[in-house]
Motif scaffolding. Structure first.
Motif, PDB file in Angstrom:
ATOM      1  N   LYS A 119     -59.490  -8.840 -20.528  1.00 24.36           N
ATOM      2  CA  LYS A 119     -60.238  -7.769 -19.862  1.00 24.36           C
ATOM      3  C   LYS A 119     -59.296  -6.666 -19.377  1.00 24.36           C
ATOM      4  O   LYS A 119     -59.680  -5.495 -19.312  1.00 24.36           O
ATOM      5  CB  LYS A 119     -61.014  -8.332 -18.670  1.00 24.36           C
ATOM      6  CG  LYS A 119     -61.988  -9.440 -19.018  1.00 24.36           C
ATOM      7  CD  LYS A 119     -62.614 -10.021 -17.761  1.00 24.36           C
ATOM      8  CE  LYS A 119     -63.495 -11.217 -18.070  1.00 24.36           C
ATOM      9  NZ  LYS A 119     -64.042 -11.837 -16.827  1.00 24.36           N
ATOM     10  N   TYR A 120     -58.082  -7.076 -19.006  1.00 27.05           N
ATOM     11  CA  TYR A 120     -57.083  -6.142 -18.487  1.00 27.05           C
ATOM     12  C   TYR A 120     -55.722  -6.490 -19.086  1.00 27.05           C
ATOM     13  O   TYR A 120     -55.492  -7.614 -19.538  1.00 27.05           O
ATOM     14  CB  TYR A 120     -56.986  -6.234 -16.959  1.00 27.05           C
ATOM     15  CG  TYR A 120     -58.291  -6.007 -16.242  1.00 27.05           C
ATOM     16  CD1 TYR A 120     -58.704  -4.728 -15.878  1.00 27.05           C
ATOM     17  CD2 TYR A 120     -59.127  -7.091 -15.928  1.00 27.05           C
ATOM     18  CE1 TYR A 120     -59.905  -4.529 -15.215  1.00 27.05           C
ATOM     19  CE2 TYR A 120     -60.334  -6.896 -15.269  1.00 27.05           C
ATOM     20  CZ  TYR A 120     -60.718  -5.606 -14.915  1.00 27.05           C
ATOM     21  OH  TYR A 120     -61.923  -5.410 -14.274  1.00 27.05           O
ATOM     22  N   ASN A 121     -54.826  -5.519 -19.074  1.00 29.95           N
ATOM     23  CA  ASN A 121     -53.431  -5.790 -19.374  1.00 29.95           C
ATOM     24  C   ASN A 121     -52.780  -6.273 -18.084  1.00 29.95           C
ATOM     25  O   ASN A 121     -52.852  -5.587 -17.056  1.00 29.95           O
ATOM     26  CB  ASN A 121     -52.729  -4.518 -19.862  1.00 29.95           C
ATOM     27  CG  ASN A 121     -53.392  -3.926 -21.085  1.00 29.95           C
ATOM     28  OD1 ASN A 121     -53.649  -4.634 -22.053  1.00 29.95           O
ATOM     29  ND2 ASN A 121     -53.695  -2.637 -21.040  1.00 29.95           N
ATOM     30  N   LEU A 122     -52.168  -7.433 -18.117  1.00 27.85           N
ATOM     31  CA  LEU A 122     -51.626  -8.049 -16.904  1.00 27.85           C
ATOM     32  C   LEU A 122     -50.098  -8.002 -16.922  1.00 27.85           C
ATOM     33  O   LEU A 122     -49.469  -8.338 -17.933  1.00 27.85           O
ATOM     34  CB  LEU A 122     -52.098  -9.503 -16.794  1.00 27.85           C
ATOM     35  CG  LEU A 122     -53.600  -9.743 -16.883  1.00 27.85           C
ATOM     36  CD1 LEU A 122     -53.910 -11.233 -16.731  1.00 27.85           C
ATOM     37  CD2 LEU A 122     -54.351  -8.930 -15.822  1.00 27.85           C
ATOM     38  N   TYR A 123     -49.528  -7.618 -15.779  1.00 27.19           N
ATOM     39  CA  TYR A 123     -48.074  -7.516 -15.654  1.00 27.19           C
ATOM     40  C   TYR A 123     -47.630  -8.178 -14.360  1.00 27.19           C
ATOM     41  O   TYR A 123     -48.403  -8.273 -13.394  1.00 27.19           O
ATOM     42  CB  TYR A 123     -47.628  -6.048 -15.665  1.00 27.19           C
ATOM     43  CG  TYR A 123     -47.946  -5.351 -16.961  1.00 27.19           C
ATOM     44  CD1 TYR A 123     -47.038  -5.338 -18.019  1.00 27.19           C
ATOM     45  CD2 TYR A 123     -49.183  -4.742 -17.145  1.00 27.19           C
ATOM     46  CE1 TYR A 123     -47.353  -4.723 -19.227  1.00 27.19           C
ATOM     47  CE2 TYR A 123     -49.507  -4.126 -18.347  1.00 27.19           C
ATOM     48  CZ  TYR A 123     -48.588  -4.123 -19.378  1.00 27.19           C
ATOM     49  OH  TYR A 123     -48.898  -3.525 -20.578  1.00 27.19           O
ATOM     50  N   LEU A 124     -46.392  -8.612 -14.353  1.00 31.64           N
ATOM     51  CA  LEU A 124     -45.778  -9.153 -13.142  1.00 31.64           C
ATOM     52  C   LEU A 124     -44.607  -8.255 -12.771  1.00 31.64           C
ATOM     53  O   LEU A 124     -43.820  -7.850 -13.634  1.00 31.64           O
ATOM     54  CB  LEU A 124     -45.268 -10.570 -13.380  1.00 31.64           C
ATOM     55  CG  LEU A 124     -44.708 -11.274 -12.137  1.00 31.64           C
ATOM     56  CD1 LEU A 124     -45.865 -11.797 -11.274  1.00 31.64           C
ATOM     57  CD2 LEU A 124     -43.771 -12.416 -12.498  1.00 31.64           C
ATOM     58  N   LEU A 125     -44.501  -7.926 -11.468  1.00 31.72           N
ATOM     59  CA  LEU A 125     -43.386  -7.119 -10.964  1.00 31.72           C
ATOM     60  C   LEU A 125     -42.871  -7.796  -9.697  1.00 31.72           C
ATOM     61  O   LEU A 125     -43.473  -7.696  -8.631  1.00 31.72           O
ATOM     62  CB  LEU A 125     -43.843  -5.698 -10.665  1.00 31.72           C
ATOM     63  CG  LEU A 125     -42.751  -4.713 -10.243  1.00 31.72           C
ATOM     64  CD1 LEU A 125     -41.716  -4.526 -11.350  1.00 31.72           C
ATOM     65  CD2 LEU A 125     -43.365  -3.367  -9.861  1.00 31.72           C
ATOM     66  N   SER A 126     -41.746  -8.495  -9.825  1.00 27.01           N
ATOM     67  CA  SER A 126     -41.283  -9.357  -8.743  1.00 27.01           C
ATOM     68  C   SER A 126     -39.845  -9.072  -8.336  1.00 27.01           C
ATOM     69  O   SER A 126     -38.967  -8.931  -9.187  1.00 27.01           O
ATOM     70  CB  SER A 126     -41.390 -10.822  -9.190  1.00 27.01           C
ATOM     71  OG  SER A 126     -40.807 -11.698  -8.243  1.00 27.01           O
TER      72      SER A 126
END
Length: 206
Positions: free
Chosen positions: A103-110
């Motif tokens: 449904k969405y483009n998912l990203y992680l920023l940690s």
């Protein structure tokens, strides 16, 4: 909210449960005291932040902590204490993220470091049978990209690298400083409080 195509997740305090006082306590038992300032939110020594942007190696980080100790613990004991703050990733949160895929483009920023990263990646794979990074289109870790939040550079790096538009993206974090930094760049935001990701984010935003 404007049209959302991309969701950018923070890790600690959003997906991963943390207990920073536990690490502070464990370090104290091996003779390492006073590593945070009076607010309890910032480290007293710059090498903590240098480690988060990959400026120093894990060996240099462990040696820097060793030099602060009054008890001369070995590096393995220091590493165990440093990892004590890393708790679990509740399955309900992981299932929620999985429900958003497609449904969405998912990203992680940690903001993280090499020692913590190995620990939580290994723990996740053991518990779930697949790699944590597979939850996302791409995962960005501060020590790998050499920038940390709330520096605008790390957001700009992500958007350029993944060819995203800020106005089509929402950033989820538990740190108000990071939230403000994202908003200054035109990114939509959601401030997580008390691990309210599942209930509030789903009902208020999606």
């Amino acid at each position: 909210m404007k049209t959302i195509k991309n969701i950018i997740f923070d890790l600690g305090g959003v997906i991963l449960n943390l207990d920073v006082p536990k690490t502070i306590s464990e370090l104290q038992t091996i003779g390492i005291d006073n590593i945070v300032n009076k607010t309890g939110h910032h480290y007293e020594y710059s090498f903590f932040y240098d480690f988060e942007i990959g400026k120093i190696s894990k060996e240099e980080f462990l040696e820097a902590l060793f030099k602060l100790s009054s008890k001369a613990p070995n590096h393995e004991a220091i590493k165990v204490a440093w990892n004590a703050m890393i708790l679990d990733m509740p399955k309900a949160r992981i299932a929620f993220i999985e429900s958003l895929k497609g449904k969405y483009n998912l990203y992680l920023l940690s903001n993280t470091n090499a020692i913590h990263q190995k620990h939580f990646l290994d723990e996740f794979e053991t518990a779930n049978g697949y790699k944590f990074n597979n939850l996302f289109t791409k995962a960005y870790y501060s020590h790998e990209v050499k920038i940390r939040k709330p520096d605008a550079g790390i957001f700009n790096f992500l958007f350029k690298d993944s060819n995203l538009k800020p106005e089509e993206s929402i950033f989820i974090d538990d740190s108000i400083d990071n939230i403000k930094a994202a908003e200054n760049l035109g990114i939509q935001t959601f401030h997580v409080k008390d691990y309210n990701l599942l209930s509030d984010f789903a009902s208020q935003v999606l």
